[in-house]
Design a protein around this motif. Structure first.
Motif, PDB file in Angstrom:
ATOM      1  N   GLY A  75      17.113 -23.682  12.663  1.00  0.00           N
ATOM      2  CA  GLY A  75      18.098 -23.836  11.893  1.00  0.00           C
ATOM      3  C   GLY A  75      17.740 -24.013  10.625  1.00  0.00           C
ATOM      4  O   GLY A  75      16.738 -23.815   9.967  1.00  0.00           O
ATOM      5  N   THR A  76      18.876 -24.386   9.328  1.00  0.00           N
ATOM      6  CA  THR A  76      18.447 -24.638   8.086  1.00  0.00           C
ATOM      7  C   THR A  76      19.000 -25.719   7.779  1.00  0.00           C
ATOM      8  O   THR A  76      19.880 -26.304   8.257  1.00  0.00           O
ATOM      9  CB  THR A  76      19.279 -23.293   7.384  1.00  0.00           C
ATOM     10  OG1 THR A  76      20.464 -23.169   7.447  1.00  0.00           O
ATOM     11  CG2 THR A  76      18.410 -22.152   7.708  1.00  0.00           C
ATOM     12  N   ALA A  77      18.671 -26.008   6.519  1.00  0.00           N
ATOM     13  CA  ALA A  77      19.315 -27.732   6.076  1.00  0.00           C
ATOM     14  C   ALA A  77      20.751 -27.389   5.895  1.00  0.00           C
ATOM     15  O   ALA A  77      21.292 -26.371   5.604  1.00  0.00           O
ATOM     16  CB  ALA A  77      18.695 -27.952   4.728  1.00  0.00           C
ATOM     17  N   PRO A  78      21.494 -28.433   5.841  1.00  0.00           N
ATOM     18  CA  PRO A  78      22.927 -28.233   5.848  1.00  0.00           C
ATOM     19  C   PRO A  78      23.359 -27.622   4.492  1.00  0.00           C
ATOM     20  O   PRO A  78      22.488 -27.959   3.410  1.00  0.00           O
ATOM     21  CB  PRO A  78      23.263 -29.722   6.155  1.00  0.00           C
ATOM     22  CG  PRO A  78      22.397 -30.195   7.023  1.00  0.00           C
ATOM     23  CD  PRO A  78      21.115 -29.763   6.585  1.00  0.00           C
ATOM     24  N   GLN A  79      24.348 -27.438   4.272  1.00  0.00           N
ATOM     25  CA  GLN A  79      25.111 -26.750   3.096  1.00  0.00           C
ATOM     26  C   GLN A  79      25.420 -27.946   2.136  1.00  0.00           C
ATOM     27  O   GLN A  79      25.497 -28.989   2.476  1.00  0.00           O
ATOM     28  CB  GLN A  79      26.282 -25.839   3.249  1.00  0.00           C
ATOM     29  CG  GLN A  79      25.981 -24.533   3.940  1.00  0.00           C
ATOM     30  CD  GLN A  79      24.936 -23.721   3.273  1.00  0.00           C
ATOM     31  OE1 GLN A  79      25.235 -23.427   2.321  1.00  0.00           O
ATOM     32  NE2 GLN A  79      23.862 -23.152   3.933  1.00  0.00           N
ATOM     33  N   PRO A  80      25.422 -27.481   0.652  1.00  0.00           N
ATOM     34  CA  PRO A  80      25.537 -28.855  -0.262  1.00  0.00           C
ATOM     35  C   PRO A  80      26.896 -29.245   0.000  1.00  0.00           C
ATOM     36  O   PRO A  80      27.775 -28.456   0.237  1.00  0.00           O
ATOM     37  CB  PRO A  80      25.444 -27.890  -1.505  1.00  0.00           C
ATOM     38  CG  PRO A  80      24.486 -27.002  -1.170  1.00  0.00           C
ATOM     39  CD  PRO A  80      24.701 -26.420   0.220  1.00  0.00           C
ATOM     40  N   ASP A  81      26.908 -30.653  -0.084  1.00  0.00           N
ATOM     41  CA  ASP A  81      28.154 -31.337   0.144  1.00  0.00           C
ATOM     42  C   ASP A  81      27.825 -32.690  -0.478  1.00  0.00           C
ATOM     43  O   ASP A  81      26.801 -33.322  -0.458  1.00  0.00           O
ATOM     44  CB  ASP A  81      28.383 -31.565   1.548  1.00  0.00           C
ATOM     45  CG  ASP A  81      29.701 -31.849   1.823  1.00  0.00           C
ATOM     46  OD1 ASP A  81      30.851 -32.336   0.877  1.00  0.00           O
ATOM     47  OD2 ASP A  81      30.363 -31.534   2.971  1.00  0.00           O
ATOM     48  N   ILE A 141       9.747 -43.401   8.536  1.00  0.00           N
ATOM     49  CA  ILE A 141      10.690 -42.291   8.356  1.00  0.00           C
ATOM     50  C   ILE A 141      10.499 -40.978   9.299  1.00  0.00           C
ATOM     51  O   ILE A 141       9.357 -40.576   9.216  1.00  0.00           O
ATOM     52  CB  ILE A 141      11.170 -41.659   6.977  1.00  0.00           C
ATOM     53  CG1 ILE A 141      11.392 -43.016   6.311  1.00  0.00           C
ATOM     54  CG2 ILE A 141      12.161 -40.923   6.855  1.00  0.00           C
ATOM     55  CD1 ILE A 141      12.500 -43.722   6.251  1.00  0.00           C
ATOM     56  N   VAL A 142      11.349 -40.907  10.181  1.00  0.00           N
ATOM     57  CA  VAL A 142      11.232 -39.525  11.127  1.00  0.00           C
ATOM     58  C   VAL A 142      12.297 -38.595  10.691  1.00  0.00           C
ATOM     59  O   VAL A 142      13.256 -38.909  10.748  1.00  0.00           O
ATOM     60  CB  VAL A 142      11.279 -39.876  12.620  1.00  0.00           C
ATOM     61  CG1 VAL A 142      11.141 -38.611  13.347  1.00  0.00           C
ATOM     62  CG2 VAL A 142       9.729 -40.828  12.791  1.00  0.00           C
ATOM     63  N   VAL A 143      12.014 -37.143  10.540  1.00  0.00           N
ATOM     64  CA  VAL A 143      13.031 -36.135  10.237  1.00  0.00           C
ATOM     65  C   VAL A 143      12.549 -35.131  10.905  1.00  0.00           C
ATOM     66  O   VAL A 143      11.640 -34.919  11.312  1.00  0.00           O
ATOM     67  CB  VAL A 143      13.341 -36.040   8.751  1.00  0.00           C
ATOM     68  CG1 VAL A 143      13.594 -37.084   7.922  1.00  0.00           C
ATOM     69  CG2 VAL A 143      11.688 -35.395   8.089  1.00  0.00           C
ATOM     70  N   GLN A 144      13.620 -34.393  11.294  1.00  0.00           N
ATOM     71  CA  GLN A 144      13.413 -33.095  11.810  1.00  0.00           C
ATOM     72  C   GLN A 144      13.179 -31.999  10.407  1.00  0.00           C
ATOM     73  O   GLN A 144      13.829 -32.379   9.473  1.00  0.00           O
ATOM     74  CB  GLN A 144      14.950 -32.612  12.317  1.00  0.00           C
ATOM     75  CG  GLN A 144      15.137 -33.092  13.752  1.00  0.00           C
ATOM     76  CD  GLN A 144      16.526 -32.558  14.393  1.00  0.00           C
ATOM     77  OE1 GLN A 144      17.616 -33.167  13.846  1.00  0.00           O
ATOM     78  NE2 GLN A 144      16.540 -31.996  15.391  1.00  0.00           N
ATOM     79  N   ARG A 145      12.530 -31.040  10.652  1.00  0.00           N
ATOM     80  CA  ARG A 145      12.116 -30.282   9.465  1.00  0.00           C
ATOM     81  C   ARG A 145      13.254 -29.568   8.817  1.00  0.00           C
ATOM     82  O   ARG A 145      13.341 -29.305   7.653  1.00  0.00           O
ATOM     83  CB  ARG A 145      11.066 -29.386   9.845  1.00  0.00           C
ATOM     84  CG  ARG A 145       9.886 -30.101  10.157  1.00  0.00           C
ATOM     85  CD  ARG A 145       8.469 -29.042   9.867  1.00  0.00           C
ATOM     86  NE  ARG A 145       8.388 -28.755   8.588  1.00  0.00           N
ATOM     87  CZ  ARG A 145       7.523 -29.380   7.810  1.00  0.00           C
ATOM     88  NH1 ARG A 145       6.702 -30.247   8.152  1.00  0.00           N
ATOM     89  NH2 ARG A 145       7.291 -29.055   6.407  1.00  0.00           N
ATOM     90  N   GLU A 146      14.243 -29.385   9.508  1.00  0.00           N
ATOM     91  CA  GLU A 146      15.463 -28.722   8.944  1.00  0.00           C
ATOM     92  C   GLU A 146      16.453 -29.683   8.456  1.00  0.00           C
ATOM     93  O   GLU A 146      17.285 -29.537   7.539  1.00  0.00           O
ATOM     94  CB  GLU A 146      16.480 -28.063   9.994  1.00  0.00           C
ATOM     95  CG  GLU A 146      15.849 -26.716  10.825  1.00  0.00           C
ATOM     96  CD  GLU A 146      15.049 -27.030  12.020  1.00  0.00           C
ATOM     97  OE1 GLU A 146      14.746 -26.419  12.825  1.00  0.00           O
ATOM     98  OE2 GLU A 146      14.662 -28.457  12.105  1.00  0.00           O
ATOM     99  N   LEU A 147      15.934 -31.033   8.545  1.00  0.00           N
ATOM    100  CA  LEU A 147      16.634 -32.203   7.775  1.00  0.00           C
ATOM    101  C   LEU A 147      18.017 -32.349   8.464  1.00  0.00           C
ATOM    102  O   LEU A 147      18.897 -32.910   7.802  1.00  0.00           O
ATOM    103  CB  LEU A 147      16.659 -32.112   6.338  1.00  0.00           C
ATOM    104  CG  LEU A 147      15.625 -31.907   5.396  1.00  0.00           C
ATOM    105  CD1 LEU A 147      15.668 -31.680   3.987  1.00  0.00           C
ATOM    106  CD2 LEU A 147      14.551 -33.240   5.812  1.00  0.00           C
TER     107      LEU A 147
END
Length: 308
Positions: free
Chosen positions: A190-196, A126-132
């Motif tokens: 950036g930051t993680a996306p907002q709750p959805d 699994i590879v992710v950007q730290r901002e998810l």
């Protein structure tokens, strides 16, 4: 093979159509999951306590959750665990298509070449950007010398983390290792996306019901619709109707969950609902990535959910 999912933007279809398992990047079309099917029983996960409360998985049969919880440490936070080390070939790589290479080193410092299969695969990457905002779920190939390789298309500069779910034969159980790397270039934090709780991809809409509670096992139900109609013929993908990876924003504590029931058990329906008994390792905001297969393609839906 890959499950690409570049999901940083609300309804950013999870990158890729997983049809030929080259790159399941969470970016909408996952054309890469072709060889990704038929996982088999996940026996190696018995000790995999990377989820605060593995007892929450009692209903899964052999499908326990990946997360390599050692002495209370959430899965994926350590580059070395139980003597095994995730050794990335390059710590900084160029943006775009690249051959991602790494080794798993054993307690003796030598590359490990003997693993027990986890859902028909010796290793899940699994590879992710730290901002998810970007997510890739792939299955590399191992060379005889112990070097693992896979083609990845990582389009954006920034900070990334790689996770490996493995069950070294000599260890006798599953662990999750994690290591950071970077993509060179013009990085705009950036930051993680907002709750959805709703995600759209390729005409599909997936909704999330349920809550994450620190220290408690809870049910999460994900419901799949296509063009507004409930999908009742999901296809098995790695021996399940869905796979869920959960990552905590901030430290990327890692949980990989398989759903309640499995195809062919005489009880589990092929949609529209896929239910997971899930426990997370503590309070925080989590990013959830669901892989599901329909119409011979694997797609990824992504959600942001804080604990309650």
């Amino acid at each position: 093979m890959t499950t690409q999912a570049h999901t940083g933007h609300h309804n950013h279809a999870a990158h890729g159509e997983h049809a030929g398992h080259t790159e399941h990047a969470a970016h909408a079309d996952h054309n890469a999951h072709a060889g990704h099917e038929g996982h088999g029983a996940h026996a190696a996960h018995a000790d995999h306590t990377g989820h605060a409360d593995l007892n929450a998985h009692a209903g899964h049969g052999a499908h326990a959750a990946h997360g390599g919880h050692a002495a209370g440490v959430p899965g994926g936070l350590q580059v070395t665990q139980d003597g095994y080390t995730l050794d990335l070939a390059e710590k900084v790589v160029a943006a775009g298509e690249t051959e991602f290479r790494f080794r798993i080193l054993g307690p003796d410092g030598a590359p490990v070449t003997e693993f027990d299969a986890i859902h028909d695969k010796e290793l899940h990457l699994i590879v992710v950007q730290r901002e998810l905002t970007g997510f890739w779920h792939v299955h590399p190939e191992r060379r005889a010398d112990g070097i693992w390789t896979v083609r990845l298309n990582l389009p954006e500069a920034g900070a990334y983390r790689a996770f490996t779910d493995i069950a070294p034969r000599a260890l006798g159980r599953t662990i999750t290792l994690g290591a950071d790397f970077a993509i060179a270039g013009d990085y705009r934090p950036g930051t993680a996306p907002q709750p959805d709780r709703t995600f759209a991809v390729d005409g599909y809409e997936v909704t999330l019901d349920g809550d994450l509670v620190a220290g408690e096992g809870r049910l999460l139900t994900l419901t799949v619709r296509k063009d507004g109609e409930l999908v009742t013929d999901l296809q098995p993908y790695l021996a399940a109707y869905g796979h869920l990876v959960i990552l905590r924003a901030g430290d990327l504590a890692y949980v990989h969950v398989h759903p309640n029931g499995e195809p062919g058990d005489g009880v589990t329906a092929p949609g529209p609902d896929v239910t997971f008994h899930t426990a997370v390792p503590g309070r925080g905001t989590y990013r959830l990535f669901l892989d599901f297969k329909h119409g011979d393609k694997v797609r990824t839906a992504a959600f942001t959910l804080p604990t309650v």
